[in-house]
Structures are given as structure tokens and as C-alpha cells.
Design a protein around this motif. Structure first.
Motif, PDB file in Angstrom:
ATOM      1  N   LYS A 150     -12.099 -72.607  61.538  1.00  0.00           N
ATOM      2  CA  LYS A 150     -11.655 -71.991  62.791  1.00  0.00           C
ATOM      3  C   LYS A 150     -10.406 -72.697  63.307  1.00  0.00           C
ATOM      4  O   LYS A 150     -10.287 -73.913  63.223  1.00  0.00           O
ATOM      5  N   LEU A 151      -9.481 -71.921  63.887  1.00  0.00           N
ATOM      6  CA  LEU A 151      -8.231 -72.469  64.420  1.00  0.00           C
ATOM      7  C   LEU A 151      -8.095 -72.047  65.879  1.00  0.00           C
ATOM      8  O   LEU A 151      -7.650 -70.933  66.173  1.00  0.00           O
ATOM      9  N   PRO A 152      -8.451 -72.907  66.823  1.00  0.00           N
ATOM     10  CA  PRO A 152      -8.477 -72.531  68.243  1.00  0.00           C
ATOM     11  C   PRO A 152      -7.145 -72.745  68.963  1.00  0.00           C
ATOM     12  O   PRO A 152      -7.077 -73.396  70.004  1.00  0.00           O
ATOM     13  N   TYR A 153      -6.058 -72.211  68.394  1.00  0.00           N
ATOM     14  CA  TYR A 153      -4.742 -72.364  69.016  1.00  0.00           C
ATOM     15  C   TYR A 153      -4.086 -70.997  69.147  1.00  0.00           C
ATOM     16  O   TYR A 153      -4.119 -70.189  68.218  1.00  0.00           O
ATOM     17  N   GLU A 154      -3.454 -70.761  70.302  1.00  0.00           N
ATOM     18  CA  GLU A 154      -2.826 -69.466  70.546  1.00  0.00           C
ATOM     19  C   GLU A 154      -1.432 -69.395  69.942  1.00  0.00           C
ATOM     20  O   GLU A 154      -0.981 -68.340  69.498  1.00  0.00           O
ATOM     21  N   TYR A 155      -0.721 -70.556  69.938  1.00  0.00           N
ATOM     22  CA  TYR A 155       0.666 -70.574  69.471  1.00  0.00           C
ATOM     23  C   TYR A 155       0.824 -71.510  68.278  1.00  0.00           C
ATOM     24  O   TYR A 155       0.171 -72.553  68.188  1.00  0.00           O
ATOM     25  N   GLY A 156       1.714 -71.132  67.382  1.00  0.00           N
ATOM     26  CA  GLY A 156       2.080 -71.989  66.263  1.00  0.00           C
ATOM     27  C   GLY A 156       3.581 -71.976  66.076  1.00  0.00           C
ATOM     28  O   GLY A 156       4.209 -70.907  66.095  1.00  0.00           O
ATOM     29  N   VAL A 157       4.181 -73.161  65.923  1.00  0.00           N
ATOM     30  CA  VAL A 157       5.616 -73.286  65.659  1.00  0.00           C
ATOM     31  C   VAL A 157       5.767 -73.935  64.289  1.00  0.00           C
ATOM     32  O   VAL A 157       5.310 -75.059  64.081  1.00  0.00           O
ATOM     33  N   PHE A 158       6.422 -73.225  63.367  1.00  0.00           N
ATOM     34  CA  PHE A 158       6.550 -73.735  62.014  1.00  0.00           C
ATOM     35  C   PHE A 158       8.003 -73.763  61.570  1.00  0.00           C
ATOM     36  O   PHE A 158       8.676 -72.724  61.541  1.00  0.00           O
ATOM     37  N   GLU A 159       8.470 -74.953  61.254  1.00  0.00           N
ATOM     38  CA  GLU A 159       9.733 -75.099  60.550  1.00  0.00           C
ATOM     39  C   GLU A 159       9.469 -74.741  59.096  1.00  0.00           C
ATOM     40  O   GLU A 159       8.531 -75.264  58.487  1.00  0.00           O
ATOM     41  N   ILE A 160      10.285 -73.842  58.541  1.00  0.00           N
ATOM     42  CA  ILE A 160      10.015 -73.301  57.208  1.00  0.00           C
ATOM     43  C   ILE A 160      11.213 -73.534  56.292  1.00  0.00           C
ATOM     44  O   ILE A 160      12.327 -73.069  56.580  1.00  0.00           O
ATOM     45  N   ASP A 161      10.985 -74.249  55.207  1.00  0.00           N
ATOM     46  CA  ASP A 161      12.018 -74.476  54.200  1.00  0.00           C
ATOM     47  C   ASP A 161      12.425 -73.148  53.572  1.00  0.00           C
ATOM     48  O   ASP A 161      11.566 -72.324  53.227  1.00  0.00           O
ATOM     49  N   GLU A 162      13.730 -72.952  53.413  1.00  0.00           N
ATOM     50  CA  GLU A 162      14.215 -71.675  52.912  1.00  0.00           C
ATOM     51  C   GLU A 162      13.679 -71.355  51.521  1.00  0.00           C
ATOM     52  O   GLU A 162      13.362 -70.198  51.211  1.00  0.00           O
ATOM     53  N   ARG A 163      13.581 -72.384  50.672  1.00  0.00           N
ATOM     54  CA  ARG A 163      13.118 -72.162  49.309  1.00  0.00           C
ATOM     55  C   ARG A 163      11.636 -71.786  49.240  1.00  0.00           C
ATOM     56  O   ARG A 163      11.165 -71.271  48.236  1.00  0.00           O
ATOM     57  N   SER A 164      10.906 -72.065  50.313  1.00  0.00           N
ATOM     58  CA  SER A 164       9.482 -71.728  50.348  1.00  0.00           C
ATOM     59  C   SER A 164       9.220 -70.300  50.806  1.00  0.00           C
ATOM     60  O   SER A 164       8.068 -69.857  50.832  1.00  0.00           O
ATOM     61  N   SER A 165      10.277 -69.572  51.159  1.00  0.00           N
ATOM     62  CA  SER A 165      10.119 -68.227  51.723  1.00  0.00           C
ATOM     63  C   SER A 165       9.212 -67.310  50.909  1.00  0.00           C
ATOM     64  O   SER A 165       8.314 -66.655  51.474  1.00  0.00           O
ATOM     65  N   PRO A 166       9.382 -67.202  49.581  1.00  0.00           N
ATOM     66  CA  PRO A 166       8.536 -66.258  48.825  1.00  0.00           C
ATOM     67  C   PRO A 166       7.046 -66.542  48.950  1.00  0.00           C
ATOM     68  O   PRO A 166       6.225 -65.616  48.956  1.00  0.00           O
ATOM     69  N   HIS A 167       6.685 -67.817  49.068  1.00  0.00           N
ATOM     70  CA  HIS A 167       5.269 -68.187  49.134  1.00  0.00           C
ATOM     71  C   HIS A 167       4.726 -68.112  50.562  1.00  0.00           C
ATOM     72  O   HIS A 167       3.595 -67.676  50.784  1.00  0.00           O
ATOM     73  N   VAL A 168       5.548 -68.525  51.527  1.00  0.00           N
ATOM     74  CA  VAL A 168       5.077 -68.570  52.915  1.00  0.00           C
ATOM     75  C   VAL A 168       4.901 -67.169  53.492  1.00  0.00           C
ATOM     76  O   VAL A 168       3.855 -66.841  54.068  1.00  0.00           O
ATOM     77  N   TYR A 169       5.904 -66.306  53.329  1.00  0.00           N
ATOM     78  CA  TYR A 169       5.839 -64.985  53.970  1.00  0.00           C
ATOM     79  C   TYR A 169       4.881 -64.033  53.256  1.00  0.00           C
ATOM     80  O   TYR A 169       4.524 -62.990  53.803  1.00  0.00           O
ATOM     81  N   ARG A 170       4.475 -64.392  52.060  1.00  0.00           N
ATOM     82  CA  ARG A 170       3.420 -63.614  51.389  1.00  0.00           C
ATOM     83  C   ARG A 170       2.086 -63.803  52.088  1.00  0.00           C
ATOM     84  O   ARG A 170       1.233 -62.915  52.069  1.00  0.00           O
ATOM     85  N   ALA A 171       1.938 -64.963  52.741  1.00  0.00           N
ATOM     86  CA  ALA A 171       0.632 -65.325  53.288  1.00  0.00           C
ATOM     87  C   ALA A 171       0.604 -65.393  54.808  1.00  0.00           C
ATOM     88  O   ALA A 171      -0.482 -65.498  55.386  1.00  0.00           O
ATOM     89  N   MET A 172       1.744 -65.360  55.459  1.00  0.00           N
ATOM     90  CA  MET A 172       1.738 -65.397  56.920  1.00  0.00           C
ATOM     91  C   MET A 172       2.929 -64.612  57.457  1.00  0.00           C
ATOM     92  O   MET A 172       3.997 -64.580  56.850  1.00  0.00           O
ATOM     93  N   THR A 173       2.716 -63.949  58.591  1.00  0.00           N
ATOM     94  CA  THR A 173       3.736 -63.085  59.181  1.00  0.00           C
ATOM     95  C   THR A 173       4.122 -63.619  60.552  1.00  0.00           C
ATOM     96  O   THR A 173       3.375 -63.447  61.528  1.00  0.00           O
ATOM     97  N   PRO A 174       5.271 -64.289  60.660  1.00  0.00           N
ATOM     98  CA  PRO A 174       5.698 -64.743  61.986  1.00  0.00           C
ATOM     99  C   PRO A 174       5.939 -63.561  62.924  1.00  0.00           C
ATOM    100  O   PRO A 174       6.454 -62.516  62.509  1.00  0.00           O
ATOM    101  N   GLU A 175       5.558 -63.744  64.166  1.00  0.00           N
ATOM    102  CA  GLU A 175       5.886 -62.742  65.180  1.00  0.00           C
ATOM    103  C   GLU A 175       7.396 -62.736  65.402  1.00  0.00           C
ATOM    104  O   GLU A 175       8.019 -61.678  65.520  1.00  0.00           O
ATOM    105  N   PHE A 176       7.982 -63.954  65.459  1.00  0.00           N
ATOM    106  CA  PHE A 176       9.424 -64.129  65.572  1.00  0.00           C
ATOM    107  C   PHE A 176       9.864 -65.145  64.527  1.00  0.00           C
ATOM    108  O   PHE A 176       9.186 -66.150  64.303  1.00  0.00           O
ATOM    109  N   LEU A 177      10.993 -64.885  63.898  1.00  0.00           N
ATOM    110  CA  LEU A 177      11.571 -65.838  62.955  1.00  0.00           C
ATOM    111  C   LEU A 177      13.013 -66.100  63.362  1.00  0.00           C
ATOM    112  O   LEU A 177      13.856 -65.200  63.332  1.00  0.00           O
TER     113      LEU A 177
END
Length: 461
Positions: free
Chosen positions: A106-133
Motif C-alpha cells: 500500500k502507498l498512502p501518498y497523494e502526490y509523487g514527484v519523480f526526477e526521471i532520467d531521459e534514457r529510462s523513458s521506455p521503461h518508466v512510461y510503460r509502467a507509470m503515467t505522470p499527470e504532468f511531465l
């Protein structure tokens, strides 16, 4: 999503590893995620995410912008998670989510701020959808990983979730073209009073129109390819700015930020132009996410750039400043050199922005040194250079090729605080200590010794 034993075993393994690594004095920001992914490649897809997910990516400014956003959430009492001290790669993001998840996932947090490495884009966005990027900018970077800005553009653009709202830099003709099918919000900075036009940068990552390949007209160039351009052949030009800084009041340490015809006054986060971009982009994301401009004005009046990026202290009559200038990143170093170039008084520069881990897998093609605008430092009022680390001789050569007097250069093969004794405190007004992301603890120790000796020199006078 139904989570079975496989998910829970990989989650427990990662959380236990984090505890063990903490007990042995490690931060454990990468390894727990790395090994959890080995056990379960889909763990990021399966981990719970905050309801409001804010991503920050781009070549430069990711860390400062994500800290600005997280600091506002903290100031407003919003429960949030942030990979502030962790890796911004896939493994680091998994580590952060596991660390804040319960043992049942369980993750009891309303907000998440993630710094995302550009090279990780194919793996990160496959599994999570930022509301704002937020995409800060795109430049050439490390020769090993992302030396070509268009290569990084394609990596990000080919994997963006269509539901994500993009916060884009209207002054950057490369990153502002991302996500043509996404909703866009843009930010930028108007030409400011007294600002230099067409600076002499070594690196310009786009010269021709991205649509028809004709030479672009340069209406205003702030640095490298950041500015306002137009194609006289097909009419392509920069996007209009939805959020724009239009004026700086240096005396009152404020700037004017315009949005939809209304001007708002914000406190300057630092004296560096790059932090104005970090400010306006963070305001754009947070305002689009529902925070009022009045709320943001209040929060940003208390927010400062994190100390590993910029820390200034007055030591009697000497100013001592720690300034981030990332190694193997020619644009970041050039921006710091440009900032130093604009300062007055007699200046000493400690060039600690070299690879502390040089050798083996961490070895880097030194061509990045020749992309940096070292000529910015060839000034009469910069009276002393101190080069550090295993690459100090390469930096010495680069300074000499930029025309720097060899009598001004002192070299050390270490990052020992004792190098502080080499500074001529009687004949300097400002000392700039440049650090890399990989040697922050070492350069903080150098800074502490410099501050100590600067204060002693003032007391003796």
C-alpha cells in the motif's frame, strides 16, 4: 491489479535489502530497485502510485526543478514522495516507491514527484503515467549515454503516455516539439534588459529548421540553442509562452512572471539565469495542477536552490560560492562558466567538476572538455585556477588552449580539502568551487576548508 506472491516476494526482498544497506551506512537508492527488478521485471507496473504523479525530465535542471516542486508540496502540507536523494533511473524510481510502500504494497501518498532520467523513458512510461511531465530542455550530454539530443528526443517522444500533460520549454526548439498528440503548456523567459544576444558558445545543437531543414533566423539567442528562432522558408517558429518571466528586479531580488495577461511577482531563487527557467517551469506545472498563483508566490518566497547546486557565503570581504558544474555534461559546465564570467572583482576558481571515479567502467571520452566554453574563463579578473582529480592535466591543457596564462594554474591529483591552502586569500574577492554530482561530499569538505581559511585571512587583516 491482482498482486500475487511473486510481487510480494520481490517487494519484501527490496525492502529488506534497503534496511540492511542502511545498517551498513549506504543510502540504498539504486540496489534495492535493481535486484527487485531482477526478481520481478514488472514490479514498477505493479507497485501502487500516488494519485497525482509529477515527472521531471530533460538534460539540465531536473534536480533543482523537482526540488522546487517538492518543496512547494511540503510547504503546503501535502503528503508526497520524491526521489530526492535517489537515482533517477528505473531502478531508483522502483527503490523510492518500494521504500514508501507498506509491506503489503500500500502507498498512502497523494502526490509523487519523480526526477526521471531521459534514457529510462521506455521503461518508466510503460509502467507509470505522470499527470504532468516537465521537460526542462534537451542538449547533448555524456558521450557514453546521450551525446545526441535528437536521439534522446526520440527515446522520450516514442514512449510518452498520451494522457500526460507536457510542460515544455518554448525557448528550446528541440524539447518543445515533444508529444504532438499531448496537451501542451509552455514556459520561457523574454529577452531581459541588458542581456547579451548571440553568445559565443561552442555547442549549438540545432541550426536548421526541424521541419524543412533550411537555416533558421536567430531573433534572440540566450545561450546555445535556447532563444527565439524562425524559419523564413516554411514559417516554423518557437511556440508562444504560456508562462513567461518578463523582467528582473535585481535590487529587490524579484522577477515578474506573466500568465494570461496578469503579472505576478516572485522571489528570485538565485542569481543564475538557469534557475529562472527552473522557477517558471515549476510554477507552470504547479499552477496547472491546481495551486493558485498566490499560494505559489508565498511558497517560492522561502524556497532556495539546494546547497549541492548553489551555496554562497560571505566570509569577511570574500564571497565563497559552491556551484554545480556537472562532469561529462558540457552544457552544465558552460552555464556555470558563463555565470562566473559575469561576476566582478578578483576571482579564484576551483575546478572540481571532473570525474572522481575516472577509470574502468567510469572512464569517459574527454572530448566533452572541448565542448565546454572554457574561453569564458579567460578573463583578466580571474586570477587563479585550481584543477583537481585524476583528469587535472586534461583540464590544465584545456585551460591553456583557451588562452589562460599558465602562471594562474595550480594542479592537484586529489580532491583533498588541503587544496584550500593553495588559494591566495590576500588577492581574491570571490572564490568559486565547482562540483560534480559524484563528488558532492568531497567538494563540500573543500568548501568548508576554504571558508575556514577565508575567515582566518580576514581576521588577520
Amino acid at each position: 491489479m491482482l498482486k500475487g506472491l511473486h510481487f510480494h516476494l520481490s517487494l519484501w526482498y527490496g525492502k529488506l535489502m534497503k534496511k540492511i544497506l542502511h545498517m551498513t551506512g549506504h543510502r540504498a537508492t539504486f540496489s534495492p530497485g535493481y535486484y527487485a527488478l531482477k526478481l520481478n521485471p514488472d514490479i514498477l507496473l505493479q507497485l501502487e502510485k500516488p494519485k497525482h504523479l509529477f515527472g521531471v525530465t530533460g538534460t539540465n535542471g531536473k534536480t533543482t526543478s523537482s526540488h522546487f516542486i517538492a518543496d512547494v508540496l511540503k510547504d503546503k502540507g501535502m503528503e508526497h514522495i520524491h526521489n530526492s536523494y535517489g537515482s533517477n533511473t528505473l531502478e531508483g524510481i522502483v527503490s523510492t516507491l518500494m521504500d514508501h510502500s507498506s509491506w503489503t504494497g500500500k502507498l498512502p501518498y497523494e502526490y509523487g514527484v519523480f526526477e526521471i532520467d531521459e534514457r529510462s523513458s521506455p521503461h518508466v512510461y510503460r509502467a507509470m503515467t505522470p499527470e504532468f511531465l516537465l521537460v526542462t530542455n534537451l542538449f547533448r550530454d555524456s558521450y557514453k549515454r546521450n551525446a545526441h539530443a535528437e536521439f534522446i528526443f526520440d527515446l522520450i517522444d516514442g514512449h510518452l503516455p498520451k494522457e500526460t500533460t507536457l510542460i515544455l520549454n518554448a525557448d528550446d526548439l528541440i524539447s518543445s516539439r515533444l508529444g504532438r498528440d499531448n496537451r501542451h503548456v509552455t514556459f520561457g523567459i523574454d529577452p531581459l534588459e541588458g542581456e547579451e544576444h548571440l553568445p559565443q558558445n561552442n555547442v549549438v545543437d540545432i541550426e536548421n529548421c526541424p521541419v524543412c531543414d533550411h537555416l533558421l533566423r536567430k531573433d534572440f539567442v540566450r545561450y546555445h540553442h535556447i532563444g527565439r528562432f524562425a524559419c523564413e522558408n516554411c514559417g516554423y517558429a518557437n511556440l508562444p509562452r504560456d508562462y513567461a518571466i518578463t523582467r528582473i528586479d535585481s535590487a529587490n531580488h524579484t522577477c515578474t512572471l506573466s500568465h494570461r495577461g496578469v503579472d505576478w511577482t516572485f522571489t528570485l531563487p538565485s542569481k543564475n539565469i538557469v534557475d529562472l527557467y527552473n522557477l517558471v517551469s515549476s510554477v507552470a506545472l504547479l499552477h496547472e495542477a491546481g495551486f493558485s498563483m498566490e499560494e505559489l508566490q508565498d511558497s517560492f518566497s522561502m524556497i532556495k536552490v539546494i546547497e549541492s547546486r548553489y551555496k554562497e557565503e560571505r566570509c569577511g570581504k570574500i564571497d565563497v560560492a559552491l556551484l554545480m558544474a556537472k562532469a561529462i555534461n558540457p552544457i552544465a559546465s558552460s552555464r556555470s562558466f558563463d555565470y562566473i564570467k559575469r561576476q566582478t572583482g578578483r576571482i579564484a576558481v576551483i575546478l572540481g567538476n571532473t570525474e572522481i571515479k575516472a577509470g574502468g567502467l567510469n572512464e569517459e571520452n574527454i572530448a566533452w572538455l572541448y565542448d565546454i566554453d572554457f574561453h569564458f574563463l579567460n578573463q583578466e579578473n580571474i586570477v587563479q585556477f585550481i584543477t583537481l582529480g585524476k583528469r587535472h592535466k586534461d583540464v590544465d591543457v584545456r585551460l591553456l588552449l583557451a588562452g589562460v596564462d599558465p602562471k594562474k594554474i595550480t594542479s592537484f591529483g586529489t580532491f583533498s580539502p588541503d587544496i584550500a591552502y593553495a588559494i591566495d586569500y590576500e588577492n581574491v574577492d570571490k572564490i568559486f568551487i565547482l562540483n560534480d554530482t559524484d563528488n558532492i561530499p568531497e567538494m563540500m569538505q573543500v568548501r568548508e576548508k576554504v571558508v575556514e581559511l577565508a575567515k582566518e585571512a580576514q581576521r588577520e587583516n
